[in-house]
Design an enzyme around this catalytic site. Structure first.
Site, PDB file in Angstrom:
ATOM      1  N   CYS A  59       0.015  -2.417 -15.709  1.00  0.00           N
ATOM      2  CA  CYS A  59      -1.063  -1.428 -15.862  1.00  0.00           C
ATOM      3  C   CYS A  59      -1.423  -1.204 -17.325  1.00  0.00           C
ATOM      4  CB  CYS A  59      -0.630  -0.117 -15.211  1.00  0.00           C
ATOM      5  SG  CYS A  59       0.962   0.478 -15.825  1.00  0.00           S
ATOM      6  N   GLU A  92       0.046   7.649 -10.709  1.00  0.00           N
ATOM      7  CA  GLU A  92       0.069   6.718 -11.843  1.00  0.00           C
ATOM      8  C   GLU A  92      -0.791   5.537 -11.438  1.00  0.00           C
ATOM      9  OE1 GLU A  92       1.018   6.962 -14.759  1.00  0.00           O
ATOM     10  OE2 GLU A  92       2.727   8.332 -14.894  1.00  0.00           O
ATOM     11  N   GLY A  98      -5.200   5.382  -5.003  1.00  0.00           N
ATOM     12  CA  GLY A  98      -4.762   6.712  -5.452  1.00  0.00           C
ATOM     13  C   GLY A  98      -5.776   7.789  -5.091  1.00  0.00           C
ATOM     14  N   GLY A 102      -0.030   2.905  -8.213  1.00  0.00           N
ATOM     15  CA  GLY A 102      -0.826   1.798  -7.683  1.00  0.00           C
ATOM     16  C   GLY A 102      -2.234   1.866  -8.230  1.00  0.00           C
ATOM     17  N   SER A 103      -3.166   1.303  -7.495  1.00  0.00           N
ATOM     18  CA  SER A 103      -4.539   1.212  -7.993  1.00  0.00           C
ATOM     19  C   SER A 103      -5.243   2.563  -7.913  1.00  0.00           C
ATOM     20  CB  SER A 103      -5.315   0.180  -7.175  1.00  0.00           C
ATOM     21  OG  SER A 103      -5.402   0.616  -5.846  1.00  0.00           O
TER      22      SER A 103
HETATM   23  P1  NAD Z   1      -2.325  -0.863  -4.502  1.00  0.00           P
HETATM   24  O1  NAD Z   1      -3.062   0.411  -4.699  1.00  0.00           O
HETATM   25  O2  NAD Z   1      -3.012  -1.948  -3.739  1.00  0.00           O
HETATM   26  O3  NAD Z   1      -0.960  -0.603  -3.731  1.00  0.00           O
HETATM   27  C1  NAD Z   1      -0.006   0.309  -4.225  1.00  0.00           C
HETATM   28  C2  NAD Z   1       0.786   0.852  -3.061  1.00  0.00           C
HETATM   29  O4  NAD Z   1      -0.092   1.593  -2.222  1.00  0.00           O
HETATM   30  C3  NAD Z   1       1.428  -0.226  -2.183  1.00  0.00           C
HETATM   31  O5  NAD Z   1       2.690   0.213  -1.756  1.00  0.00           O
HETATM   32  C4  NAD Z   1       0.478  -0.302  -1.005  1.00  0.00           C
HETATM   33  O6  NAD Z   1       1.080  -0.757   0.182  1.00  0.00           O
HETATM   34  C5  NAD Z   1       0.085   1.165  -0.891  1.00  0.00           C
HETATM   35  N1  NAD Z   1      -1.142   1.393  -0.148  1.00  0.00           N
HETATM   36  C6  NAD Z   1      -2.288   0.673  -0.170  1.00  0.00           C
HETATM   37  N2  NAD Z   1      -3.185   1.227   0.668  1.00  0.00           N
HETATM   38  C7  NAD Z   1      -2.601   2.317   1.209  1.00  0.00           C
HETATM   39  C8  NAD Z   1      -3.011   3.305   2.152  1.00  0.00           C
HETATM   40  N3  NAD Z   1      -4.210   3.287   2.695  1.00  0.00           N
HETATM   41  N4  NAD Z   1      -2.137   4.271   2.479  1.00  0.00           N
HETATM   42  C9  NAD Z   1      -0.895   4.328   1.921  1.00  0.00           C
HETATM   43  N5  NAD Z   1      -0.452   3.407   1.037  1.00  0.00           N
HETATM   44  C10 NAD Z   1      -1.292   2.423   0.689  1.00  0.00           C
HETATM   45  O7  NAD Z   1      -1.871  -1.355  -5.943  1.00  0.00           O
HETATM   46  P2  NAD Z   1      -1.035  -2.655  -6.300  1.00  0.00           P
HETATM   47  O8  NAD Z   1      -1.926  -3.836  -6.179  1.00  0.00           O
HETATM   48  O9  NAD Z   1       0.251  -2.676  -5.553  1.00  0.00           O
HETATM   49  O10 NAD Z   1      -0.680  -2.368  -7.845  1.00  0.00           O
HETATM   50  C11 NAD Z   1      -1.527  -2.720  -8.875  1.00  0.00           C
HETATM   51  C12 NAD Z   1      -2.301  -1.512  -9.358  1.00  0.00           C
HETATM   52  O11 NAD Z   1      -1.398  -0.465  -9.703  1.00  0.00           O
HETATM   53  C13 NAD Z   1      -3.079  -1.786 -10.636  1.00  0.00           C
HETATM   54  O12 NAD Z   1      -4.297  -1.094 -10.584  1.00  0.00           O
HETATM   55  C14 NAD Z   1      -2.178  -1.214 -11.720  1.00  0.00           C
HETATM   56  O13 NAD Z   1      -2.850  -0.888 -12.920  1.00  0.00           O
HETATM   57  C15 NAD Z   1      -1.633  -0.026 -11.036  1.00  0.00           C
HETATM   58  N6  NAD Z   1      -0.356   0.372 -11.646  1.00  0.00           N
HETATM   59  C16 NAD Z   1      -0.280   1.529 -12.357  1.00  0.00           C
HETATM   60  C17 NAD Z   1       0.909   1.881 -12.983  1.00  0.00           C
HETATM   61  C18 NAD Z   1       1.047   3.151 -13.780  1.00  0.00           C
HETATM   62  O14 NAD Z   1       2.179   3.544 -14.058  1.00  0.00           O
HETATM   63  N7  NAD Z   1      -0.040   3.789 -14.187  1.00  0.00           N
HETATM   64  C19 NAD Z   1       2.020   1.048 -12.858  1.00  0.00           C
HETATM   65  C20 NAD Z   1       1.901  -0.113 -12.121  1.00  0.00           C
HETATM   66  C21 NAD Z   1       0.709  -0.437 -11.505  1.00  0.00           C
END
Ligand code: NAD
Length: 498
Positions: A301, A267, A250, A245-246
């Protein structure tokens, strides 16, 4: 990318469905029957009704995974392999339906949907070989008669947290390596893709014969991640985390895991540069840039965010790039002819619009792009973006790319590295070894000479550096989700100093 069929099923026939969570091998409602509505990002119509998990639901999932762990960890390689192979077959059998689900829930157009299915089936088939990988090593001992072994052991319960964007591929990536290493899993998908990043993984593995409790899926409503995350991060039964995720989320979750001295695979986001050197094949560089910047409407990403072009090619590159980009239109992802779909939600739309408007207000010029139609944003090329604009080095996560000229390669390198991220990069040049040498100086986990920043196969050591995280997938993921334990055998009575 191979496409097995060329048409996606029509969305018109789709009836919204009520889903259940997977806990202990049973499809169950959330506590008190709570649900939330999951909407189609293109049409805003109801896509599905999803269970809204509570802390108690999450605890039940953790308990089920904990109970299932010893038998799964002890299951023979042949039986485990058969489950991964069966899962790949189930997924491929459901391909046309999954293409539609991806379109309706996540705005994913058919080309990326087919790519994700093929990728995930490949991941499952490769993971089917993991149970047969050597389970450790013999270690030399200096003590006479002692036989020492380094033995790989699974960790226990792993909590997987998946994003919405490459929902199918990343939902599977979140669970497959932990499972293949012998762990049990609680998967918590994104609230923006609870089906395609979560419940679908449950359905596929359930049909493939995964024993009850080995994979559990809990889904929470938007704004309600707190109690679910609290259980996952506070429970002593959860031994590790697999997060995609973001970078902001992370960092927060790494701090939580660190406070309990648990490991977390990260990631995260990226701001991926493409360097077009003076000797690059111009037409190929432009084709690569169009794909890498705009595939899945810039919501991957690894999409290219900034293109640095040698000044000798800059004008010609821009002409051709604008000519190729201008006709591209975002539209209905369920239409098989559509190549680019909508953004995932209104927050993403507002962020992308704000990023473009802010850059233009600071003096940037917009060479392509139109006013949004609903959540559809057409590919947008920006030049002259001043360094103080946030999008100069921050991920906007939409169909927007910056193009800049450079005079000197070291200057281009410094600009490519002037971002907190380090996920992927590409170098376009006809001098391949020069490209490799220059690419080695880019701070990125993945460098592609004469290829797009955007890509990836299941077996590669996928992962980033800096704020892009530290996880590595492919077979290296087994190390992340297992311990290496020492076992010694004294073959004769040993002599002690006491
Ligand atoms: P996000 O961080 O908003 O959410 C990712 C996950 O985290 C979701 O399941 C969300 O519900 C969970 N989450 C959010 N807040 C949380 C908390 N406080 N506690 C526990 N879980 C929580 O990211 P997104 O908008 O879903 O995805 C997009 C981001 O992910 C972009 O920054 C993208 O670059 C990145 N990404 C990276 C990769 C990689 O492999 N490097 C792949 C895909 C996406």
């Amino acid at each position: 990318m191979n496409q097995t069929t060329t048409t996606a099923p029509a969305s018109a026939a789709y009836e919204p469905r009520a889903y259940r969570q997977l806990i202990a091998g049973q499809w169950v409602e959330a506590e008190a029957g709570r649900t939330f509505d999951d909407f189609n990002p293109y049409s805003s119509e109801l896509f599905a009704r999803i269970p809204a998990a509570s802390a108690a639901d999450t605890q039940r999932a953790i308990d089920a995974a904990d109970e299932a762990f010893p038998a799964w960890a002890a299951m023979g390689a042949r039986a485990r392999q058969a489950i991964f192979l069966a899962a790949a077959t189930v997924l491929e059998r459901r391909a046309d339906e999954v293409v539609l689900l991806l379109a309706l829930e996540t705005g994913c157009a058919a080309p990326f949907a087919r790519f994700q299915i093929q990728w995930a089936a490949g991941l499952l088939r490769q993971a089917a070989g993991y149970p047969y990988l050597p389970g450790g090593e013999i270690v030399a001992s200096d003590t006479p008669g002692v036989f020492a072994m380094a033995v790989r052991r699974p960790l226990g319960v792993v909590a997987g947290i998946s994003p919405w964007n490459g929902s199918l591929a990343l939902g599977f990536r979140t669970v497959v390596a932990p499972l293949a290493a012998g762990n049990t899993v609680v998967l918590k998908p994104s609230e923006d893709a609870p089906v395609c990043a979560g419940l679908l993984m449950g359905e596929v593995f359930h049909e493939a014969g995964l024993p009850p409790g080995v994979l559990n899926v809990v889904t929470h409503a938007p704004g309600e991640v707190g109690p679910v995350a609290d259980r996952l991060f506070d429970s002593p039964k959860v031994r590790a985390y697999n997060f995609t995720g973001s970078s902001a989320t992370g960092a927060q979750l790494a701090a939580r895991a660190g406070a309990k001295l648990k490991r977390i695979a990260l990631e995260l986001g990226g701001y991926n540069p493409m360097l077009v050197l003076a000797d690059a094949d111009l037409a190929y560089a432009v084709d690569t840039a169009v794909f890498a910047a705009f595939f899945h409407q810039g919501q991957i990403c690894m999409n290219t965010r900034k293109i640095l072009v040698h000044r000798s090619l800059y004008a010609a590159f821009l002409d051709r790039f604008v000519e190729r980009t201008s006709p591209l239109r975002a539209g209905d992802p369920a239409d098989p002819a559509t190549r680019l779909g909508p953004l995932i939600n209104d927050r993403a739309l507002a962020r992308v619009q704000q990023g473009i408007d802010d850059a233009v207000a600071r003096g940037a010029r917009r060479l392509t792009g139109n006013a949004p139609r609903g959540r559809c944003v057409d590919p947008t090329v920006l030049v002259d973006v001043p360094p103080d604009a946030p999008i100069h080095c921050e991920e906007l996560f939409g169909p927007v790319v910056l193009v800049e000229p450079f005079d000197d390669e070291q200057e281009a390198l410094a600009r490519a590295n002037a971002t907190p991220y380090g996920l992927s990069a590409s170098v376009m040049t006809t001098d391949v070894w020069h490209g490799v040498q220059l690419g080695a100086q880019v701070q990125a986990g993945m460098v592609n000479v004469n290829g797009p920043t955007m890509g990836g196969e299941p077996q590669i050591p996928f992962g980033g550096v800096k704020d892009s995280g530290w996880a590595r997938f492919g077979r290296w993921a087994i190390d992340m989700f297992s311990d290496l334990n020492l076992v010694t055998v004294s073959q004769a009575k040993r002599q002690y100093p006491l």
